[in-house]
Design a protein around this motif. Structure first.
Motif, PDB file in Angstrom:
ATOM      1  N   LEU A   1       0.830  -1.200   0.000  1.00 10.62           N
ATOM      2  CA  LEU A   1       0.000   0.000   0.000  1.00 10.62           C
ATOM      3  C   LEU A   1       0.869   1.257   0.000  1.00 10.62           C
ATOM      4  O   LEU A   1       0.352   2.361   0.053  1.00 10.62           O
ATOM      5  N   ASP A   2       2.180   1.069  -0.056  1.00  8.16           N
ATOM      6  CA  ASP A   2       3.098   2.202  -0.070  1.00  8.16           C
ATOM      7  C   ASP A   2       3.254   2.728  -1.489  1.00  8.16           C
ATOM      8  O   ASP A   2       3.241   1.966  -2.452  1.00  8.16           O
ATOM      9  N   GLY A   3       3.417   4.025  -1.608  1.00 10.54           N
ATOM     10  CA  GLY A   3       3.685   4.630  -2.901  1.00 10.54           C
ATOM     11  C   GLY A   3       2.499   4.670  -3.846  1.00 10.54           C
ATOM     12  O   GLY A   3       2.663   4.778  -5.045  1.00 10.54           O
ATOM     13  N   LEU A   4       1.283   4.568  -3.303  1.00  9.39           N
ATOM     14  CA  LEU A   4       0.096   4.627  -4.152  1.00  9.39           C
ATOM     15  C   LEU A   4      -0.206   6.067  -4.547  1.00  9.39           C
ATOM     16  O   LEU A   4      -0.044   6.980  -3.756  1.00  9.39           O
ATOM     17  N   SER A   5      -0.660   6.242  -5.750  1.00  5.60           N
ATOM     18  CA  SER A   5      -1.147   7.558  -6.155  1.00  5.60           C
ATOM     19  C   SER A   5      -2.638   7.416  -6.469  1.00  5.60           C
ATOM     20  O   SER A   5      -3.140   6.309  -6.666  1.00  5.60           O
ATOM     21  N   ASP A   6      -3.333   8.536  -6.525  1.00  6.06           N
ATOM     22  CA  ASP A   6      -4.785   8.514  -6.707  1.00  6.06           C
ATOM     23  C   ASP A   6      -5.232   7.825  -7.986  1.00  6.06           C
ATOM     24  O   ASP A   6      -6.263   7.195  -8.024  1.00  6.06           O
ATOM     25  N   GLY A   7      -4.451   7.931  -9.036  1.00  4.55           N
ATOM     26  CA  GLY A   7      -4.866   7.376 -10.320  1.00  4.55           C
ATOM     27  C   GLY A   7      -4.663   5.876 -10.447  1.00  4.55           C
ATOM     28  O   GLY A   7      -5.177   5.253 -11.372  1.00  4.55           O
ATOM     29  N   VAL A   8      -3.918   5.276  -9.534  1.00  2.00           N
ATOM     30  CA  VAL A   8      -3.615   3.847  -9.621  1.00  2.00           C
ATOM     31  C   VAL A   8      -4.672   3.060  -8.840  1.00  2.00           C
ATOM     32  O   VAL A   8      -4.890   3.312  -7.660  1.00  2.00           O
ATOM     33  N   PRO A   9      -5.336   2.107  -9.505  1.00  2.00           N
ATOM     34  CA  PRO A   9      -6.335   1.314  -8.777  1.00  2.00           C
ATOM     35  C   PRO A   9      -5.676   0.422  -7.726  1.00  2.00           C
ATOM     36  O   PRO A   9      -4.554  -0.045  -7.912  1.00  2.00           O
ATOM     37  N   LEU A  10      -6.378   0.232  -6.629  1.00  2.00           N
ATOM     38  CA  LEU A  10      -5.877  -0.652  -5.575  1.00  2.00           C
ATOM     39  C   LEU A  10      -5.923  -2.096  -6.059  1.00  2.00           C
ATOM     40  O   LEU A  10      -6.867  -2.495  -6.737  1.00  2.00           O
ATOM     41  N   ALA A  11      -4.930  -2.856  -5.670  1.00  2.00           N
ATOM     42  CA  ALA A  11      -4.849  -4.257  -6.087  1.00  2.00           C
ATOM     43  C   ALA A  11      -5.624  -5.174  -5.149  1.00  2.00           C
ATOM     44  O   ALA A  11      -5.640  -6.390  -5.347  1.00  2.00           O
ATOM     45  N   ILE A  12      -6.258  -4.595  -4.118  1.00  2.00           N
ATOM     46  CA  ILE A  12      -7.017  -5.408  -3.164  1.00  2.00           C
ATOM     47  C   ILE A  12      -8.191  -4.593  -2.636  1.00  2.00           C
ATOM     48  O   ILE A  12      -8.107  -3.371  -2.517  1.00  2.00           O
ATOM     49  N   THR A  13      -9.273  -5.295  -2.351  1.00  2.00           N
ATOM     50  CA  THR A  13     -10.433  -4.663  -1.721  1.00  2.00           C
ATOM     51  C   THR A  13     -10.431  -5.029  -0.243  1.00  2.00           C
ATOM     52  O   THR A  13      -9.736  -5.963   0.177  1.00  2.00           O
ATOM     53  N   GLU A  14     -11.220  -4.315   0.523  1.00  2.00           N
ATOM     54  CA  GLU A  14     -11.316  -4.646   1.942  1.00  2.00           C
ATOM     55  C   GLU A  14     -11.940  -6.020   2.131  1.00  2.00           C
ATOM     56  O   GLU A  14     -11.539  -6.773   3.022  1.00  2.00           O
ATOM     57  N   GLU A  15     -12.896  -6.371   1.269  1.00  2.00           N
ATOM     58  CA  GLU A  15     -13.537  -7.683   1.354  1.00  2.00           C
ATOM     59  C   GLU A  15     -12.529  -8.801   1.107  1.00  2.00           C
ATOM     60  O   GLU A  15     -12.507  -9.800   1.811  1.00  2.00           O
ATOM     61  N   ARG A  16     -11.674  -8.632   0.088  1.00  2.00           N
ATOM     62  CA  ARG A  16     -10.652  -9.638  -0.219  1.00  2.00           C
ATOM     63  C   ARG A  16      -9.644  -9.735   0.916  1.00  2.00           C
ATOM     64  O   ARG A  16      -9.204 -10.823   1.287  1.00  2.00           O
ATOM     65  N   PHE A  17      -9.265  -8.599   1.479  1.00  2.00           N
ATOM     66  CA  PHE A  17      -8.336  -8.588   2.604  1.00  2.00           C
ATOM     67  C   PHE A  17      -8.913  -9.386   3.771  1.00  2.00           C
ATOM     68  O   PHE A  17      -8.240 -10.240   4.358  1.00  2.00           O
ATOM     69  N   LEU A  18     -10.180  -9.117   4.115  1.00  2.00           N
ATOM     70  CA  LEU A  18     -10.805  -9.837   5.226  1.00  2.00           C
ATOM     71  C   LEU A  18     -10.950 -11.324   4.921  1.00  2.00           C
ATOM     72  O   LEU A  18     -10.795 -12.158   5.813  1.00  2.00           O
TER      73      LEU A  18
END
Length: 185
Positions: A13-30
């Motif tokens: 989660l380091d070095g993320l910028s606003d335009g880059v989609p997250l590679a994980i959702t909270e649901e997947r994390f849980l």
């Protein structure tokens, strides 16, 4: 040992910028956490929140306790600054409010845009969370750190400037006109 297998599957989660989609959702994390964590750690994770109440349930995690205390102090500082601005009384209880925190709260309250105020507060929250970051990236506390950071990033990305401005104006009008406001879902 299970934390190692869990953390090795999670994207950074380091070095993320606003335009880059997250590679994980909270649901997947849980979902991953439920596979690798059990008992008390999983319970702590499922109760984890960005907005702990004044009388939030105690945690066995030092990181969660520190986060909750920091977030409560931030909210008390915001309440104090807002009350002072409106010349209203405010009871912060016995909670000491550091000058630096009052400066952040004052800067947020003085923002013309609620979105800019939220961004400023989220930036403060992320900086504070980084001070809590465990050195061991494969421990239970790091899982809690990761969960809080993921929640913060998702929250910040969930803001919609147009919808937010509209909601703010509706709330403002209802307060000024003394109307009841029905929450939209």
């Amino acid at each position: 040992m299970s934390e190692y297998y869990l953390m090795s599957q999670l994207p950074s989660l380091d070095g993320l910028s606003d335009g880059v989609p997250l590679a994980i959702t909270e649901e997947r994390f849980l979902e991953l956490c439920r596979r690798f964590l059990k008992g008390k750690a999983l319970g702590e994770l499922e109760r984890l929140t960005l907005t702990p109440g004044r009388d939030a349930e105690r945690s066995s995690s030092a990181l969660i306790e520190a986060w909750n205390a920091g977030e409560r102090r931030l909210r008390l500082a915001l309440g104090k600054v807002r009350a002072e601005k409106l010349k209203k009384p405010f009871d912060a209880g016995d909670e000491p409010l550091p000058v630096e925190l009052l400066k952040v709260a004052t800067e947020a309250v003085e923002q013309q845009s609620p979105l800019m105020a939220e961004r400023l507060l989220d930036a403060h929250r992320l900086r504070f969370l980084e001070t809590l970051r465990p050195m061991d990236a494969f421990c239970e506390e790091f899982v809690f750190y990761y969960a809080l950071k993921l929640k913060l990033v998702l929250r910040a990305r969930g803001f919609d400037a147009v919808l937010g401005e509209e909601a703010y104006r509706n709330i403002y009008r209802s307060v000024v006109n003394g109307e009841e406001l029905e929450a939209k879902q």
